[in-house]
Design an enzyme around this catalytic site. Structure first.
Site, PDB file in Angstrom:
ATOM      1  N   SER A   1     -10.079  48.756  -9.379  1.00 37.27           N
ATOM      2  CA  SER A   1      -8.732  49.219  -9.039  1.00 37.27           C
ATOM      3  C   SER A   1      -7.664  48.412  -9.784  1.00 37.27           C
ATOM      4  O   SER A   1      -6.640  48.036  -9.220  1.00 37.27           O
ATOM      5  CB  SER A   1      -8.501  49.124  -7.523  1.00 37.27           C
ATOM      6  OG  SER A   1      -7.327  49.810  -7.148  1.00 37.27           O
TER       7      SER A   1
ATOM      8  N   LYS B   1      -4.441  56.043  -7.714  1.00 36.18           N
ATOM      9  CA  LYS B   1      -5.206  56.074  -8.957  1.00 36.18           C
ATOM     10  C   LYS B   1      -6.121  57.290  -9.062  1.00 36.18           C
ATOM     11  O   LYS B   1      -6.648  57.568 -10.152  1.00 36.18           O
ATOM     12  CB  LYS B   1      -6.002  54.778  -9.108  1.00 36.18           C
ATOM     13  CG  LYS B   1      -5.120  53.541  -9.237  1.00 36.18           C
ATOM     14  CD  LYS B   1      -5.959  52.289  -9.463  1.00 36.18           C
ATOM     15  CE  LYS B   1      -5.114  51.035  -9.583  1.00 36.18           C
ATOM     16  NZ  LYS B   1      -4.608  50.550  -8.288  1.00 36.18           N
TER      17      LYS B   1
ATOM     18  N   SER C   1      -3.710  52.203  -3.441  1.00 40.23           N
ATOM     19  CA  SER C   1      -4.469  52.396  -4.681  1.00 40.23           C
ATOM     20  C   SER C   1      -5.132  53.763  -4.792  1.00 40.23           C
ATOM     21  O   SER C   1      -5.660  54.101  -5.858  1.00 40.23           O
ATOM     22  CB  SER C   1      -5.518  51.296  -4.843  1.00 40.23           C
ATOM     23  OG  SER C   1      -4.942  50.142  -5.408  1.00 40.23           O
TER      24      SER C   1
END
Length: 224
Positions: free
Chosen positions: A118, A61, A58
Site C-alpha cells: 500500500s 488505491k 488506502s
C-alpha cells in the site's frame, strides 16, 4: 483495500451459488458499513449501510490500480516501462515503500509496492507517470468512478490519506473492485504475501503483506 479484492476473488473461486439470505446478518458486526459481492455475477450477498459516505483510506488505491491496469491493457503503459521517482512521490507520507527521488523502477515493481505494501509513494509515482500530474490523475479517478456508477464517490488524492471531500461508499468501492478484477493480471500482485521490490540499480526492498486473508491462503492452503 486488499481485503475487498481478496473477498471478491474468494467468492469468484470458491462459492458456486449463494443466496443473499444465506449469508449471516452478523457478518460485519463491528463495521460502520460493509458489502460482500460475488465478482462473477455482481450479486450482493451481504450489505450493511452500503451507501454511507465514509473516508476510504488506502482502499482509494483500488481505483488507482484500476487506472493503472486499464493503461496497461490499452497499450499506453507497459509493465516494463521505467518510472523515475519525483521529489513529490518520495516525500509522500503515510504507508510507504521508501522510494527515493531520482531512483528508477519498472512499472511492475511499483504496482507490487502498491498492491502488497500500500505504498503511497509508489501510487503517486504511478499517477505522475500516467497523467503527468497527480491532479490530472485524480480527475480521471473521479471521471472513471462516475462511469462505473459510483455516484457517491469523490477522490482528492490517489493514495487515501485523509482529506476534506475525499469519500466513497462500500457499494461504490465494490463496483470499483469488481471492475478491477476484470484485469486478471492484478491478481498476480494482490495475492503476493511477501516479495522484494527491485530497483533498476539491482538493490531491493523487502515487502510483506499484512492482509491476513493472503497470509492464510499462502501459508495454510498453499494457494499462492
Amino acid at each position: 483495500m486488499k481485503k475487498i479484492i481478496c473477498f471478491l476473488l474468494l467468492l469468484s473461486l470458491f462459492i458456486p451459488s449463494v443466496a443473499a439470505e444465506e449469508v449471516s446478518s452478523d457478518l460485519a458486526p463491528n463495521s460502520k458499513s460493509a458489502i460482500l459481492l460475488d465478482a462473477t455475477t455482481n450479486t450482493i450477498l451481504f450489505k450493511k449501510n452500503e451507501q454511507e459516505k465514509l473516508a476510504p483510506a488506502s482502499m482509494t488505491k483500488v481505483m488507482s490500480m484500476l487506472l493503472i491496469m486499464e493503461a496497461i491493457d490499452n497499450g499506453s503503459l507497459s509493465l516494463e516501462d521505467d518510472v523515475t521517482i519525483s521529489e513529490n512521490a518520495a516525500n509522500m507520507g503515510g504507508s510507504q515503500v521508501y522510494l527515493q527521488a531520482g531512483e528508477t523502477y519498472k512499472v511492475k515493481e511499483l504496482l507490487k509496492g502498491i498492491a502488497v505494501a500500500s505504498g503511497n509513494d509508489a501510487v503517486v509515482a504511478m499517477a505522475e507517470k500516467i497523467s503527468g500530474t497527480v491532479s490530472d490523475f485524480v480527475a480521471r479517478m473521479n471521471e472513471r468512478a462516475k462511469e462505473l456508477g459510483a455516484v457517491n464517490t469523490h477522490f482528492v488524492n490517489p493514495h487515501g490519506l485523509d482529506a476534506e471531500d475525499h469519500y466513497t461508499t462500500a457499494y461504490d468501492m465494490a463496483l470499483m473492485a469488481s471492475e478491477l478484477l476484470k484485469h486478471p493480471t492484478i491478481l498476480e500482485y494482490t495475492s503476493i504475501y511477501e516479495d522484494y521490490l527491485q530497483k533498476n540499480d539491482g538493490s531491493s526492498i523487502w515487502l510483506v503483506n499484512t492482509n491476513k486473508v493472503v497470509f492464510i491462503f499462502c501459508n495454510k492452503i498453499n494457494y499462492c
